[in-house]
Design a protein around this motif. Structure first.
Motif, short mmCIF file in Angstrom:
data_model
loop_
_atom_site.label_atom_id
_atom_site.label_comp_id
_atom_site.label_asym_id
_atom_site.label_seq_id
_atom_site.Cartn_x
_atom_site.Cartn_y
_atom_site.Cartn_z
N ARG A 1 -51.96 2.34 -47.71
CA ARG A 1 -50.78 3.17 -47.78
C ARG A 1 -50.77 4.03 -49.04
NH1 ARG A 1 -45.65 -0.61 -47.14
NH2 ARG A 1 -44.35 0.83 -48.28
N THR B 1 -45.94 -4.72 -46.27
CA THR B 1 -45.95 -5.46 -47.54
C THR B 1 -44.56 -6.04 -47.80
OG1 THR B 1 -47.60 -3.93 -48.37
CG2 THR B 1 -46.44 -5.26 -50.01
N ASP C 1 -51.61 -7.50 -31.67
CA ASP C 1 -51.47 -6.32 -32.52
C ASP C 1 -50.22 -6.57 -33.36
OD1 ASP C 1 -51.03 -3.83 -33.63
OD2 ASP C 1 -50.82 -2.78 -31.72
N ASP D 1 -40.99 3.56 -40.37
CA ASP D 1 -41.82 3.81 -39.19
C ASP D 1 -40.98 4.34 -38.03
OD1 ASP D 1 -44.51 3.06 -39.83
OD2 ASP D 1 -43.89 0.96 -39.84
C1 WT7 Z 1 -47.36 0.08 -42.66
C2 WT7 Z 1 -47.28 -1.03 -43.67
C3 WT7 Z 1 -49.02 -5.06 -42.46
C4 WT7 Z 1 -49.92 -5.40 -43.52
C5 WT7 Z 1 -50.93 -4.34 -43.83
C6 WT7 Z 1 -50.34 -2.99 -44.12
C7 WT7 Z 1 -48.39 0.37 -40.60
C8 WT7 Z 1 -48.99 -2.02 -40.09
C9 WT7 Z 1 -49.24 -1.95 -37.94
C10 WT7 Z 1 -49.46 -2.14 -36.55
C11 WT7 Z 1 -48.91 0.11 -36.22
C12 WT7 Z 1 -48.86 -0.68 -38.38
C13 WT7 Z 1 -46.94 0.76 -40.48
C14 WT7 Z 1 -46.29 0.01 -41.61
N1 WT7 Z 1 -48.72 -0.76 -39.73
N2 WT7 Z 1 -49.31 -2.75 -39.02
N3 WT7 Z 1 -49.84 -3.31 -36.03
N4 WT7 Z 1 -49.27 -1.08 -35.73
N5 WT7 Z 1 -48.69 0.35 -37.53
O1 WT7 Z 1 -49.22 -3.13 -44.93
O2 WT7 Z 1 -49.63 -1.31 -46.60
O3 WT7 Z 1 -47.38 -2.40 -46.34
O4 WT7 Z 1 -48.28 -0.82 -44.61
O5 WT7 Z 1 -48.58 -0.02 -41.96
O6 WT7 Z 1 -46.83 2.14 -40.68
O7 WT7 Z 1 -45.08 0.58 -42.05
P1 WT7 Z 1 -48.62 -1.92 -45.70
#
Ligand code: WT7
Length: 662
Positions: free
Chosen positions: A538, A427, A422, A512
């Motif tokens: 997001r 980004t 996990d 987060d």
């Molecule tokens: C946000 C980032 C990571 C690339 C895809 C999304 C959430 C991401 C997890 C995880 C819980 C997660 C967070 C983070 N997030 N991976 N494994 N467990 N939450 O990238 O669009 O930049 O979003 O996605 O909230 O801050 P992003």
């Protein structure tokens, strides 16, 4: 709890099993045991310069760096890695592999329609295609430092185009092909891009989308664009704008077959990728060349424990950062075989992912919880009718994975024999930050796990005090820079500084909330800012509100997220319309449809509100601030416990909102 499959698996050692003996694939700086992990982690903290110099050593450098780490990580938010080094990332993705892996598959492409033929490209073929594409871009006048926007289907030409940009030193900005014309225009204008690459159309499940037409509409508002390069995919007739638009298949006839890669500085920007923040306007996250390269490669090989013969499949679209780091750059840097899928998980049926896994003998599979949850809702036969024997490692990304989805994935897809990683990252972080290393560090349902070497997570109180010890919860922040950290937000460094580095001086603030369990494993709880995560995508609540407010019937709106069974979070919009509008149900239905249409036009279908409630007022404090806490509670259905509402200007609106709850 001990009767769960994961607990049983960890009892018999499956979750901590050692991987098979080392194969030839990029074995450098590879963590192969728990001891290796602890040793690498210790060194990355105690002597980061030596640690990263060693990790960076085997890449192809035209010139080595003068300094491993530089810049002031915080509070200026500037960070440099491998300063003084010269390189081109495509020499590391392609040229470097030709001798040993020229005939190895680089990309397997699986089309939307299972009856259509798949394609395969070896490293040699991919290299040749990238060289030709680079020359086409050169001939169009693209130069080092130019911004090139891509709005494309998930076809091999997208991968080739991205690499061609990098080869000639142009900065690519991929825009997910689900965004609207307005959203494209915003991004093209912010980047002042002179070039756009697109296709005639795309397939998405049973639907076709005329992407060129969307681009045409966008470009009416983009004075900076000089040339549009169009790739023929569906064979659809499209309007070609005289003097501006050219077909790739025409241009390539004139293009040379070889292309020397442009020499780039370590800190030259490699790409811009727009993402949403807590303010209205999406921002262009800028990543560098050398630091990003080292981070994408190191995290990819170690998290997924990649071996030479793996067939690796990341289901993300190249339009998101996961597609950049773990569909393209990470796998190609490691010399792995990466699968690219044009379609969707549910077409022609909910077994498609598993059919593709069996068809191409996929060994490592990386997807999003929202996809898992949507497939869980279909009859189990859709997964049980495939063998999935080839699978070895499963990954999850983009949002918290709930335990139910974790177990379903582990049990029915991984057959209780594949570790689940996990992976938490953003980004802005360029690559995976907190995650199990498959089969090596602990994997616990709904927990991302331990930080990767180079990553120093901390939990902060709202006031910015570090929370020590385990079994604690707080705001997740990162201490000390890592090679893949965001360098700036395009055209506006102050914004990056304000967003990530100013809130808690000395740290990068993630936005987060997280919990550190009794063993030090991290569990990501979700965003603590005004950002919502819908199906792993997001959005800023302010961004969606801005879109809704464009509707002529709307006076004001407030958007919050609420728990959604499949999407993780759904979008709940409270909307005030002009007086008298929306008094009957028919009128309200009409207004809702009209508001949805506006959001689709402003952002795209992916940002469509799930629920719209027409209200006569919003709960505001005497100073005019909307009390979102109350709106969130109502959207979540927790109307019994709204907390203190005495500071509200007009407490009665709360009763009306509760009564009209969707
Ligand atoms: C946000 C980032 C990571 C690339 C895809 C999304 C959430 C991401 C997890 C995880 C819980 C997660 C967070 C983070 N997030 N991976 N494994 N467990 N939450 O990238 O669009 O930049 O979003 O996605 O909230 O801050 P992003």
């Amino acid at each position: 709890m001990l009767t769960t499959p994961a607990a049983r698996a960890s009892e018999n050692g499956a979750l901590t099993a050692k991987p098979s003996p080392p194969a030839a694939v990029a074995s450098h700086a590879r963590i192969r045991s728990l001891e290796d992990y602890h040793e690498a982690y210790r060194k990355s903290v105690e002597d980061p310069d030596a640690f990263w110099a060693e990790v960076a050593e085997p890449f192809t450098w035209r010139r080595k760096w003068n300094k491993v780490r530089g810049g002031a990580f915080s509070p200026e938010g500037s960070s440099t890695w491998f300063e003084g080094a010269k390189l081109n990332i495509t020499e590391n993705c392609l040229d470097r592999h030709l001798a040993a892996r020229g005939n190895k598959l680089a990309i397997i492409w699986e089309p939307n329609d299972p009856k259509e033929r798949h394609l395969r490209l070896t490293y040699r073929e991919l290299y040749n295609e990238v060289c030709k594409f680079s020359n086409v871009l050169h001939n169009l006048g693209v130069e080092k430092g130019d911004r090139v926007c891509l709005y494309m289907p998930m076809i091999p030409q997208l991968a080739i185009a991205v690499l061609a940009c990098a080869r000639i030193g142009a900065i690519h900005s991929v825009i997910f092909a689900g965004f609207s014309a307005t959203a494209i225009a915003d991004r093209v204008n912010d980047a002042e891009a002179a070039f756009v690459i697109t296709a005639d159309g795309l397939n998405r499940g049973a639907k076709q989308i005329p992407v060129k037409r969307v681009v045409d509409e966008a470009l009416e508002h983009c004075p900076s664009v000089r040339k549009v390069l169009v790739i023929e995919h569906l064979g659809w007739p499209v309007h070609m704008h005289e003097g501006r638009d050219v077909w790739y298949h025409e241009e390539v006839k004139e293009a040379g077959k070889t292309c020397t890669a442009e020499e780039m500085d370590a800190e030259d920007p490699l790409f811009i990728l727009y993402t949403s923040g807590s303010t209205g306007k999406p921002k262009g996250v800028v990543h560098s060349t050398a630091g990003y390269m080292v981070w994408a490669d190191y995290t990819f090989r170690n998290v997924f424990q990649v071996e030479e013969n793996d067939v690796y499949w990341c289901t993300a679209d190249v339009g998101w950062v996961t597609g950049h780091s773990y569909l393209l750059y990470g796998p190609l840097l490691a010399g792995a075989t990466t699968l690219m899928f044009e379609g969707v998980p549910t077409y022609p049926d909910a077994g498609r992912f598993w059919q593709v896994c069996d068809k191409h003998s996929v060994t490592i599979f990386y997807t999003a919880p929202t996809a898992i949850r949507s497939l869980m809702a279909a009859p189990l036969d859709n997964v049980l009718s495939y063998s999935l024997d080839s699978l070895r490692v499963l990954g999850s990304v983009g949002e918290p994975i709930n335990e139910e989805a974790w177990y379903w994935y582990y049990q029915h897809v991984g057959k209780e024999r594949c570790p689940v990683v996990d992976t938490w990252w953003q980004t802005e972080t360029g690559g995976i930050m907190v995650s199990a290393l498959a089969g090596i560090t602990p994997s616990k349902p709904a927990h991302a796990g331990l930080p990767l070497p180079g990553v120093q997570p901390v939990l902060l109180t709202q006031e910015g005090q570090e929370i020590e010890g385990n079994d604690q919860e707080g705001y997740l922040a990162l201490k000390a820079a890592w090679p893949g950290v965001i360098r700036t937000t395009y055209g506006d460094h102050e914004r990056a500084r304000q967003m990530y580095f100013a809130p808690y001086p000395g740290y990068y603030f993630t936005g987060d909330g997280a919990r550190r369990d009794e063993n030090g494993l991290y569990r990501i709880i979700g965003r603590v800012d005004d950002v919502i995560n819908v199906s792993g995508h997001r959005f800023g609540t302010a961004e969606i509100e801005n879109a809704i407010n464009q509707n002529p019937h709307v006076v004001e709106s407030a958007v919050v997220g609420y728990p959604h069974d499949v999407k993780g979070q759904g979008i709940y919009a409270y909307v005030i319309c002009h007086q008298g509008e929306g008094s009957t149900e028919a009128e309200r239905n009409h207004l809702e449809a009209s508001i949805i249409e506006t959001v689709v036009a402003e952002i795209g279908k992916i940002a469509k509100p799930d629920k719209i409630q027409i209200v006569s007022g919003l709960p505001k404090t005497r100073s005019g601030k909307i009390m979102r806490r109350i709106l969130r509670k109502v959207a979540e259905g927790e109307t019994g416990n709204l907390g203190d509402t005495t500071t509200l200007l007009d407490p009665q609106v709360v009763d009306e909102i509760i009564a009209g709850r969707k």
